[in-house]
Scaffold this motif. Structure first.
Motif, PDB file in Angstrom:
ATOM      1  N   PHE A 189       0.840  -1.196   0.000  1.00 27.60           N
ATOM      2  CA  PHE A 189       0.000   0.000   0.000  1.00 27.60           C
ATOM      3  C   PHE A 189       0.877   1.248   0.000  1.00 27.60           C
ATOM      4  CE2 PHE A 189      -4.362  -1.387   1.837  1.00 27.60           C
ATOM      5  CZ  PHE A 189      -4.438  -2.375   0.875  1.00 27.60           C
ATOM      6  N   PRO A 190       0.359   2.369  -0.507  1.00 30.47           N
ATOM      7  CA  PRO A 190       1.115   3.633  -0.466  1.00 30.47           C
ATOM      8  C   PRO A 190       1.444   4.021   0.972  1.00 30.47           C
ATOM      9  CG  PRO A 190      -0.788   3.815  -1.908  1.00 30.47           C
ATOM     10  CD  PRO A 190      -0.952   2.528  -1.164  1.00 30.47           C
ATOM     11  N   GLY A 218      -0.778   9.080   1.822  1.00 29.52           N
ATOM     12  CA  GLY A 218      -2.059   9.194   1.113  1.00 29.52           C
ATOM     13  C   GLY A 218      -3.197   9.170   2.102  1.00 29.52           C
ATOM     14  N   THR A 271      -7.019   7.070  -1.059  1.00 30.06           N
ATOM     15  CA  THR A 271      -5.892   6.320  -1.604  1.00 30.06           C
ATOM     16  C   THR A 271      -5.811   4.932  -0.991  1.00 30.06           C
ATOM     17  OG1 THR A 271      -4.651   8.367  -2.000  1.00 30.06           O
ATOM     18  CG2 THR A 271      -3.391   6.319  -1.877  1.00 30.06           C
ATOM     19  N   ALA A 282      -6.445   1.322  -2.756  1.00 24.26           N
ATOM     20  CA  ALA A 282      -5.447   0.246  -2.740  1.00 24.26           C
ATOM     21  C   ALA A 282      -6.078  -1.052  -2.250  1.00 24.26           C
ATOM     22  CB  ALA A 282      -4.276   0.638  -1.863  1.00 24.26           C
ATOM     23  N   ARG A 324      -8.964  10.309  -5.600  1.00 22.62           N
ATOM     24  CA  ARG A 324      -7.787   9.514  -5.252  1.00 22.62           C
ATOM     25  C   ARG A 324      -8.117   8.034  -5.156  1.00 22.62           C
ATOM     26  NH1 ARG A 324      -5.809  13.950  -0.731  1.00 22.62           N
ATOM     27  NH2 ARG A 324      -4.972  15.456  -2.253  1.00 22.62           N
ATOM     28  N   THR A 381      -8.134   6.839  -8.739  1.00 26.81           N
ATOM     29  CA  THR A 381      -6.763   6.823  -9.248  1.00 26.81           C
ATOM     30  C   THR A 381      -5.998   5.617  -8.722  1.00 26.81           C
ATOM     31  OG1 THR A 381      -6.719   9.250  -9.397  1.00 26.81           O
ATOM     32  CG2 THR A 381      -4.600   8.113  -9.368  1.00 26.81           C
ATOM     33  N   GLU A 382      -6.166   5.303  -7.453  1.00 24.34           N
ATOM     34  CA  GLU A 382      -5.449   4.170  -6.867  1.00 24.34           C
ATOM     35  C   GLU A 382      -5.996   2.845  -7.397  1.00 24.34           C
ATOM     36  OE1 GLU A 382      -2.161   2.997  -4.981  1.00 24.34           O
ATOM     37  OE2 GLU A 382      -2.853   5.079  -5.129  1.00 24.34           O
ATOM     38  N   LYS A 405      -4.206   2.295 -10.629  1.00 19.54           N
ATOM     39  CA  LYS A 405      -2.815   1.867 -10.474  1.00 19.54           C
ATOM     40  C   LYS A 405      -2.699   0.378 -10.144  1.00 19.54           C
ATOM     41  CE  LYS A 405      -1.111   6.392  -8.930  1.00 19.54           C
ATOM     42  NZ  LYS A 405      -0.505   7.157  -7.796  1.00 19.54           N
ATOM     43  N   SER A 464      -2.981  12.297 -11.599  1.00 20.04           N
ATOM     44  CA  SER A 464      -4.149  11.443 -11.817  1.00 20.04           C
ATOM     45  C   SER A 464      -4.459  11.273 -13.296  1.00 20.04           C
ATOM     46  CB  SER A 464      -5.372  12.022 -11.100  1.00 20.04           C
ATOM     47  OG  SER A 464      -5.222  11.963  -9.696  1.00 20.04           O
TER      48      SER A 464
END
Length: 315
Positions: free
Chosen positions: A146-147, A150, A154, A158, A227, A230-231, A234, A263
């Motif tokens: 995981f980040p 964030g 986020t 994840a 976010r 966006t995650e 990813k 993003s």
């Protein structure tokens, strides 16, 4: 010799003459003013009628275009998502009609919708941000990275990205079925998503929102949804964030996303999913995501163009 009575009669005659003059003058003025106002009213009525007729004509054209897009849409997207799987994530303000129509179009494109996750209003509530972040961290699948920095969006992205979306390269699950079920159950128990039905992992995802977000901390709310999407992107083969034109404003998730270069490099957005054409573009954007590209599409001023491969007004 002039008497006092003569003076009184003379003065009274003067005032009477003035009074008559004022009455006559005001009557003439009032008639002119009333006539002018009547003419202005008639002119405004004509303009209003003309504008209404123009609006009705434009609406009829839009309706015809939407009907045309709905009829040819399945043919345009046919095969674009052949044997691909798609997860639907719907925000609490997403329109059910848009979701249902999009689901049908994904099927027409050869794809399969593996389930739906419905976010509640609490998901983006700044007052519950710490709880969401803590829960997402606690439910982290074994081996997932995981980040380290964030917010709650986020971390939640994840979590669901690793449990509900397949690896972009291998198309294999990134977690066990038990970890997936635990993540969904934990978020549902926390009030962040509605109790999910049968949800299977997918290659792609559409995050469907409504319009602008409201309430206290609206900036934090839009950031959380943006976010999150966006995650998800990813952690998968591709994600499209889709909504209505209002969502492209600065207080909407799409508008926030488009203002963030980090993003837009990975996440695609569509701001007119409430139309048949916008739903076609959403499916085409999913296909573009599979090919490793991203774009910002729709009718808002901050869109790159109306659809993948179609230049914007300024290009």
């Amino acid at each position: 010799m002039i008497s006092l009575r003569y003076h009184i009669v003379s003065i009274a005659a003067v005032f009477l003459a003035l009074a008559v003059g004022v009455v006559l003058g005001s009557t003439a003025l009032g008639g002119s003013l009333l006539s002018a106002l009547t003419e202005d009213r008639d002119e405004l009525a004509k303009r209003a009628s003309s504008l209404e007729a123009e609006r009705n004509e434009l609406q009829a054209r839009l309706d015809d275009q939407d009907a045309f897009s709905a009829s040819v849409g399945p043919k345009i997207v046919a095969g674009s998502l052949d044997k691909r799987t798609v997860l639907l994530v719907t925000n609490y303000d997403a329109r059910p009609a848009d979701r249902d129509a999009l689901r049908k179009l994904i099927t027409a494109a050869g794809g399969k919708v593996t389930g739906e996750v419905q976010l509640t209003e609490a998901f983006a509530d700044p007052g519950q941000a710490d709880q969401l972040a803590e829960l997402a961290t606690r439910l982290q699948p074994a081996g997932a990275k995981f980040p380290t920095a964030g917010g709650p969006g986020t971390l939640a992205g994840a979590l669901l990205g690793h449990t509900l979306l397949l690896d972009a390269k291998t198309a294999q699950p990134q977690s066990t079925a038990a970890e997936r079920d635990a993540a969904l159950a934990g978020l549902a128990d926390g009030g962040f998503i509605k109790e999910p039905g049968d949800v299977q992992a997918a290659q792609l995802a559409v995050v469907l929102v409504g319009g602008e977000l409201t309430g206290d901390g609206v900036g934090d709310r839009t950031a959380t949804i943006s976010r999150f999407a966006t995650e998800l992107d990813k952690a998968s083969a591709g994600v499209v964030l889709a909504g209505t034109p209002a969502a492209a404003k600065s207080t909407g998730p799409i508008g926030y996303t488009r203002s963030d270069t980090a993003s837009t490099e990975v996440l695609s957005t569509v701001d007119n999913v409430d139309t048949a054409a916008g739903r076609v573009v959403t499916v085409l954007a999913l296909r573009e995501q599979l090919e490793g590209d991203a774009g910002q599409y729709g009718i808002a001023g901050n869109a790159q163009g109306p659809a993948p491969g179609v230049a914007g007004k300024g290009d």
